[in-house]
Design a protein around this motif. Structure first.
Motif, PDB file in Angstrom:
ATOM      1  N   VAL A  31      42.362  50.644  48.383  1.00 31.16           N
ATOM      2  CA  VAL A  31      40.937  50.663  48.704  1.00 31.16           C
ATOM      3  C   VAL A  31      40.433  52.103  48.699  1.00 31.16           C
ATOM      4  CG1 VAL A  31      39.201  50.046  50.428  1.00 31.16           C
ATOM      5  CG2 VAL A  31      41.228  48.611  50.149  1.00 31.16           C
ATOM      6  N   THR A  32      39.333  52.345  47.942  1.00 30.73           N
ATOM      7  CA  THR A  32      38.654  53.638  47.960  1.00 30.73           C
ATOM      8  C   THR A  32      37.227  53.395  48.439  1.00 30.73           C
ATOM      9  OG1 THR A  32      37.902  53.471  45.674  1.00 30.73           O
ATOM     10  CG2 THR A  32      40.056  54.484  46.036  1.00 30.73           C
ATOM     11  N   ASN A  33      36.413  54.444  48.468  1.00 37.19           N
ATOM     12  CA  ASN A  33      35.038  54.288  48.945  1.00 37.19           C
ATOM     13  C   ASN A  33      34.232  53.289  48.135  1.00 37.19           C
ATOM     14  OD1 ASN A  33      35.257  56.021  51.078  1.00 37.19           O
ATOM     15  ND2 ASN A  33      34.485  57.795  49.956  1.00 37.19           N
ATOM     16  N   LYS A  34      34.406  53.278  46.819  1.00 40.25           N
ATOM     17  CA  LYS A  34      33.551  52.446  45.969  1.00 40.25           C
ATOM     18  C   LYS A  34      34.256  51.311  45.255  1.00 40.25           C
ATOM     19  CE  LYS A  34      30.127  55.966  45.310  1.00 40.25           C
ATOM     20  NZ  LYS A  34      28.981  56.322  44.559  1.00 40.25           N
ATOM     21  N   SER A  35      35.578  51.235  45.343  1.00 38.05           N
ATOM     22  CA  SER A  35      36.259  50.172  44.611  1.00 38.05           C
ATOM     23  C   SER A  35      37.579  49.781  45.270  1.00 38.05           C
ATOM     24  CB  SER A  35      36.520  50.596  43.166  1.00 38.05           C
ATOM     25  OG  SER A  35      37.473  51.621  43.122  1.00 38.05           O
ATOM     26  N   VAL A  36      38.113  48.664  44.776  1.00 33.41           N
ATOM     27  CA  VAL A  36      39.425  48.196  45.204  1.00 33.41           C
ATOM     28  C   VAL A  36      40.231  47.952  43.924  1.00 33.41           C
ATOM     29  CG1 VAL A  36      40.710  46.398  46.408  1.00 33.41           C
ATOM     30  CG2 VAL A  36      38.471  47.084  47.253  1.00 33.41           C
ATOM     31  N   VAL A  37      41.405  48.539  43.854  1.00 32.01           N
ATOM     32  CA  VAL A  37      42.303  48.328  42.718  1.00 32.01           C
ATOM     33  C   VAL A  37      43.451  47.455  43.220  1.00 32.01           C
ATOM     34  CG1 VAL A  37      43.825  49.416  41.033  1.00 32.01           C
ATOM     35  CG2 VAL A  37      41.676  50.526  41.670  1.00 32.01           C
ATOM     36  N   VAL A  38      43.647  46.352  42.524  1.00 35.25           N
ATOM     37  CA  VAL A  38      44.640  45.365  42.937  1.00 35.25           C
ATOM     38  C   VAL A  38      45.803  45.384  41.954  1.00 35.25           C
ATOM     39  CG1 VAL A  38      45.033  42.910  43.394  1.00 35.25           C
ATOM     40  CG2 VAL A  38      42.813  43.928  43.935  1.00 35.25           C
ATOM     41  N   THR A  39      47.014  45.595  42.449  1.00 32.67           N
ATOM     42  CA  THR A  39      48.220  45.521  41.623  1.00 32.67           C
ATOM     43  C   THR A  39      48.765  44.109  41.740  1.00 32.67           C
ATOM     44  OG1 THR A  39      48.704  47.834  42.117  1.00 32.67           O
ATOM     45  CG2 THR A  39      50.486  46.530  41.174  1.00 32.67           C
ATOM     46  N   CYS A  40      49.017  43.489  40.577  1.00 34.78           N
ATOM     47  CA  CYS A  40      49.487  42.106  40.568  1.00 34.78           C
ATOM     48  C   CYS A  40      50.939  42.022  40.113  1.00 34.78           C
ATOM     49  CB  CYS A  40      48.598  41.271  39.650  1.00 34.78           C
ATOM     50  SG  CYS A  40      46.930  41.076  40.301  1.00 34.78           S
ATOM     51  N   ASP A  41      51.485  40.810  40.179  1.00 35.44           N
ATOM     52  CA  ASP A  41      52.895  40.592  39.874  1.00 35.44           C
ATOM     53  C   ASP A  41      53.261  40.859  38.418  1.00 35.44           C
ATOM     54  OD1 ASP A  41      51.482  38.389  38.981  1.00 35.44           O
ATOM     55  OD2 ASP A  41      52.949  36.930  39.671  1.00 35.44           O
ATOM     56  N   ASP A  42      52.273  40.985  37.537  1.00 33.87           N
ATOM     57  CA  ASP A  42      52.559  41.310  36.134  1.00 33.87           C
ATOM     58  C   ASP A  42      52.679  42.816  35.917  1.00 33.87           C
ATOM     59  OD1 ASP A  42      49.899  42.001  36.442  1.00 33.87           O
ATOM     60  OD2 ASP A  42      49.184  40.898  34.691  1.00 33.87           O
ATOM     61  N   GLY A  43      52.522  43.609  37.008  1.00 36.48           N
ATOM     62  CA  GLY A  43      52.641  45.056  36.924  1.00 36.48           C
ATOM     63  C   GLY A  43      51.350  45.755  36.557  1.00 36.48           C
ATOM     64  N   GLU A  44      50.310  44.989  36.261  1.00 36.18           N
ATOM     65  CA  GLU A  44      49.015  45.556  35.882  1.00 36.18           C
ATOM     66  C   GLU A  44      48.163  45.817  37.117  1.00 36.18           C
ATOM     67  OE1 GLU A  44      48.020  46.392  32.745  1.00 36.18           O
ATOM     68  OE2 GLU A  44      50.030  45.834  32.097  1.00 36.18           O
ATOM     69  N   LYS A  45      47.227  46.770  36.972  1.00 34.89           N
ATOM     70  CA  LYS A  45      46.268  47.072  38.033  1.00 34.89           C
ATOM     71  C   LYS A  45      44.898  46.614  37.574  1.00 34.89           C
ATOM     72  CE  LYS A  45      48.927  50.849  39.867  1.00 34.89           C
ATOM     73  NZ  LYS A  45      48.890  51.996  40.719  1.00 34.89           N
ATOM     74  N   TYR A  46      44.173  45.922  38.452  1.00 34.07           N
ATOM     75  CA  TYR A  46      42.874  45.362  38.118  1.00 34.07           C
ATOM     76  C   TYR A  46      41.825  45.866  39.098  1.00 34.07           C
ATOM     77  CZ  TYR A  46      45.685  42.046  35.418  1.00 34.07           C
ATOM     78  OH  TYR A  46      46.567  41.495  34.548  1.00 34.07           O
ATOM     79  N   HIS A  47      40.657  46.248  38.565  1.00 35.30           N
ATOM     80  CA  HIS A  47      39.510  46.602  39.391  1.00 35.30           C
ATOM     81  C   HIS A  47      38.980  45.305  40.008  1.00 35.30           C
ATOM     82  CE1 HIS A  47      35.329  47.800  40.238  1.00 35.30           C
ATOM     83  NE2 HIS A  47      35.839  49.016  40.381  1.00 35.30           N
ATOM     84  N   HIS A  48      38.414  45.389  41.201  1.00 37.36           N
ATOM     85  CA  HIS A  48      37.973  44.168  41.881  1.00 37.36           C
ATOM     86  C   HIS A  48      36.943  43.379  41.097  1.00 37.36           C
ATOM     87  CE1 HIS A  48      34.918  47.066  43.419  1.00 37.36           C
ATOM     88  NE2 HIS A  48      34.128  46.011  43.461  1.00 37.36           N
ATOM     89  N   LYS A  49      36.160  44.029  40.246  1.00 37.83           N
ATOM     90  CA  LYS A  49      35.148  43.314  39.449  1.00 37.83           C
ATOM     91  C   LYS A  49      35.768  42.532  38.290  1.00 37.83           C
ATOM     92  CE  LYS A  49      31.206  46.081  40.720  1.00 37.83           C
ATOM     93  NZ  LYS A  49      30.066  46.873  40.276  1.00 37.83           N
ATOM     94  N   ASP A  50      37.049  42.771  37.992  1.00 38.15           N
ATOM     95  CA  ASP A  50      37.742  42.033  36.937  1.00 38.15           C
ATOM     96  C   ASP A  50      38.396  40.765  37.458  1.00 38.15           C
ATOM     97  OD1 ASP A  50      37.079  44.016  35.098  1.00 38.15           O
ATOM     98  OD2 ASP A  50      38.902  45.163  35.510  1.00 38.15           O
TER      99      ASP A  50
END
Length: 52
Positions: A31-50
């Protein structure tokens, strides 16, 4: 997914990827001030809007 909902995600929660419709399991959230980056079980990182 909006930022407030993404901030409440925990490891083990499931999310849906907007572009592909795939269901992934959350491993970690950054979690940052303007976004959330989610790491998933496939090893990829996704922005919360994705995510649904």
């Amino acid at each position: 997914m909006n930022k407030n909902v993404a901030e409440k995600l925990h490891s083990g929660d499931e999310v849906k990827i907007k572009k592909t419709g795939e269901i992934k399991t959350v491993i970690e959230t950054d979690v940052t001030n303007k976004s959330v980056v989610v790491t998933c079980d496939d090893g990829e990182k996704y922005h919360h809007k994705d995510l649904l």
